[in-house]
Design a protein around this motif. Structure first.
Motif, PDB file in Angstrom:
ATOM      1  N   ASN A  51      27.899  36.945  34.801  1.00 54.34           N
ATOM      2  CA  ASN A  51      28.208  38.066  35.687  1.00 54.34           C
ATOM      3  C   ASN A  51      29.473  37.846  36.510  1.00 54.34           C
ATOM      4  O   ASN A  51      29.770  36.731  36.942  1.00 54.34           O
ATOM      5  N   ARG A  62      30.922  39.165  40.054  1.00 51.43           N
ATOM      6  CA  ARG A  62      30.549  39.856  41.283  1.00 51.43           C
ATOM      7  C   ARG A  62      31.774  39.892  42.193  1.00 51.43           C
ATOM      8  O   ARG A  62      32.313  38.851  42.564  1.00 51.43           O
ATOM      9  N   ASN A  76      33.066  41.408  45.874  1.00 50.65           N
ATOM     10  CA  ASN A  76      32.499  41.898  47.126  1.00 50.65           C
ATOM     11  C   ASN A  76      33.568  42.273  48.138  1.00 50.65           C
ATOM     12  O   ASN A  76      34.591  41.586  48.266  1.00 50.65           O
ATOM     13  N   GLU A  79      28.880  45.155  47.063  1.00 50.93           N
ATOM     14  CA  GLU A  79      29.154  44.405  45.833  1.00 50.93           C
ATOM     15  C   GLU A  79      29.404  45.327  44.658  1.00 50.93           C
ATOM     16  O   GLU A  79      28.780  46.391  44.538  1.00 50.93           O
ATOM     17  N   LYS A 114      29.204  44.685  40.685  1.00 45.92           N
ATOM     18  CA  LYS A 114      28.772  43.668  39.726  1.00 45.92           C
ATOM     19  C   LYS A 114      28.930  44.189  38.302  1.00 45.92           C
ATOM     20  O   LYS A 114      28.545  45.319  37.996  1.00 45.92           O
ATOM     21  N   ASP A 155      24.846  33.469  49.822  1.00 46.33           N
ATOM     22  CA  ASP A 155      26.114  34.171  49.585  1.00 46.33           C
ATOM     23  C   ASP A 155      27.334  33.267  49.748  1.00 46.33           C
ATOM     24  O   ASP A 155      28.363  33.676  50.293  1.00 46.33           O
ATOM     25  N   SER A 170      30.236  34.795  47.844  1.00 41.74           N
ATOM     26  CA  SER A 170      30.714  36.083  48.341  1.00 41.74           C
ATOM     27  C   SER A 170      31.207  35.975  49.787  1.00 41.74           C
ATOM     28  O   SER A 170      32.405  36.098  50.055  1.00 41.74           O
TER      29      SER A 170
END
Length: 466
Positions: A75, A77, A79, A93, A95, A450, A453
């Protein structure tokens, strides 16, 4: 079977797995020695104690909106992270799944795909978090990149991509500077974004948690694998030459990605016959010996091997090996977790879990379930002890237990720590065994989330502020 008849087997297992303070001492000493050695050894190939180029931690009062990107094996991601001050954030987010076609296609196509994902986040999904001039491209946005693949990092925001693995076979990517490839894609897409920082997820975990608790001094990931980060004085980074060190104040602290997962050898690790058996049958024998004693990838297999020994001695399942029990890796750590969590009087849930994987000559008895639960508990408790010795070694390396009487904050992340029952209590108990209650009562094990992120955005923010 009467469990009392086999108590000597459990006592022997506990003697091997439940380490005393005296048995913890050489491991902690060994880890500190590996920190010192890793700080002197150049970070090439399989390396430890890797400098992050991050020389400050957040105060919790920072504000502004920054971008972060976290790319794993499957994945992507991206943010938008709005720092609100007082340790608070808003986050949106975007994704996306990295398809086989993207993983094997051209590098330009891959980075264009990332740029499109960022552009969609800024202009469609989260424009309310940005200033208008950031949305329309008049003001540059800073991006923190958590890149879960090997890179030869040379500054905070630059590094050469090494072989990626995890199914990524894109031509013309390996050997190129990661930031350059991002910036070329941003230019093609007319996107005013600049890579402010490249980071490791463990460093990100520490930075992210420091935003909510500025006293954080260790970031620790305990999941399928393990890793940790802590701040080290630049003057102690002996792997750098004087030219590299001169770019920083000698008293500056830099966050270090320890790569603690590769630590350990038989000079100080009390490995059992089960550890050696697992290691011998692993695809990478003699690699990551400490992690093989404790991480989520291995606890289940260790339990299976111990249980097999008990079965063969008649202490489990009437001495009859269930069909499938001799299959390596068939007993998962998640099964251990569920069995330890089963508080039903009948223990039927545990029976169902075992019967979903194995075929038994006769249904497991309550004594069988109590025995397998006890084995799970012993194996998992040693895992907690191994986490505690690693944490203790980083506390002692920084002298946090003696420099003052303040709280010692550890940001803990990862499924094995967060979701395995009683794991937090067991880690805390092991720390008390080592330090005593006066110091251990000051050690706060706090859940940190997180890292890729919030941590990525914070590191991008810290880089922009310098």
């Amino acid at each position: 079977m009467v469990m009392a008849s086999y108590e000597h087997l459990f006592n022997k297992l506990e003697d091997q797995f439940l380490l005393t303070k005296e048995q913890m001492a050489p491991i902690i000493k060994g880890f500190i020695s590996e920190y010192q050695s890793g700080l002197k050894t150049p970070s090439t190939g399989i390396a430890s104690m890797i400098p992050s180029y991050v020389t400050s931690l957040p105060t919790g009062n920072e504000t502004g909106t920054f971008l972060s990107l976290d790319l794993g094996g499957t994945n992507l991601r991206v943010n938008a992270v709005q720092l609100l001050g007082d340790g608070q954030v808003n986050m949106v987010e975007n994704k996306r799944l990295a398809t086989v076609e993207l993983k094997s296609g051209s590098g330009d196509a891959f980075f264009d795909w990332i740029a499109d994902t960022i552009q969609e986040l800024i202009t469609v999904k989260a424009p309310h978090l940005f200033k208008p001039e950031q949305v329309n491209g008049q003001e540059t946005l800073s991006l923190g990149v958590c890149w879960s693949f090997p890179i030869d990092q040379t500054t905070l925001d630059r590094g050469t991509v090494l072989r990626m693995g995890k199914g990524f076979t894109m031509p013309n990517v390996q050997g190129r500077d990661l930031s350059d490839m991002f910036h070329e894609a941003f230019k093609r897409k007319n996107l005013n974004v600049r890579v402010g920082a490249l980071l490791n997820d463990t460093v990100g975990t520490l930075v992210a948690h420091a935003y909510s608790n500025p006293r954080s001094r260790i970031g620790f990931i305990y999941a399928t694998g393990c890793n940790a980060a802590y701040p080290e004085k630049v003057s102690n980074i002996g792997k750098w030459d004087e030219t590299q060190r001169s770019r920083f104040n000698p008293n500056d602290e830099m966050l270090i990605n320890t790569e603690i997962d590769i630590f350990g050898d038989d000079t100080y690790l009390p490995r059992t016959k089960y550890d050696h058996q697992l290691d011998k049958n692993h695809s990478q024998p003699d690699f990551q010996p400490w992690e093989k004693m404790m991480s989520g990838a291995y606890l289940g297999e260790l339990t299976r091997l111990v249980a097999m020994d008990f079965i063969q001695q008649g202490a489990l399942f009437d001495g009859v090996v269930p069909a499938g029990w001799d299959t390596p890796w068939s007993f998962q750590t998640a099964m251990m977790s569920s069995i330890e969590r089963d508080n039903t009087a009948s223990r039927d849930e545990s029976v169902k879990i075992l019967e979903s994987v194995y075929s038994f000559a006769t249904r497991p008895s309550k004594d069988d379930i109590q025995a397998i639960t006890r084995i799970c508990r012993i194996v998992a408790t040693r895992g907690a002890i191994m986490v505690a010795v690693a944490i203790a070694s980083m506390i002692e390396k920084q002298k946090l237990h003696i420099v003052d009487s303040n709280e010692i904050v550890i940001g803990m992340n990862g499924s094995t720590y967060e979701y395995y029952p009683y794991m937090d209590v067991r880690v805390k108990k092991a720390l008390r065994t080592w330090f005593g209650s006066e110091v251990s009562d000051r050690i706060l094990l706090e859940i940190a989330r997180d890292g890729g992120s919030i941590g990525g955005a914070l590191i991008a923010m810290l880089a922009a502020a310098e």
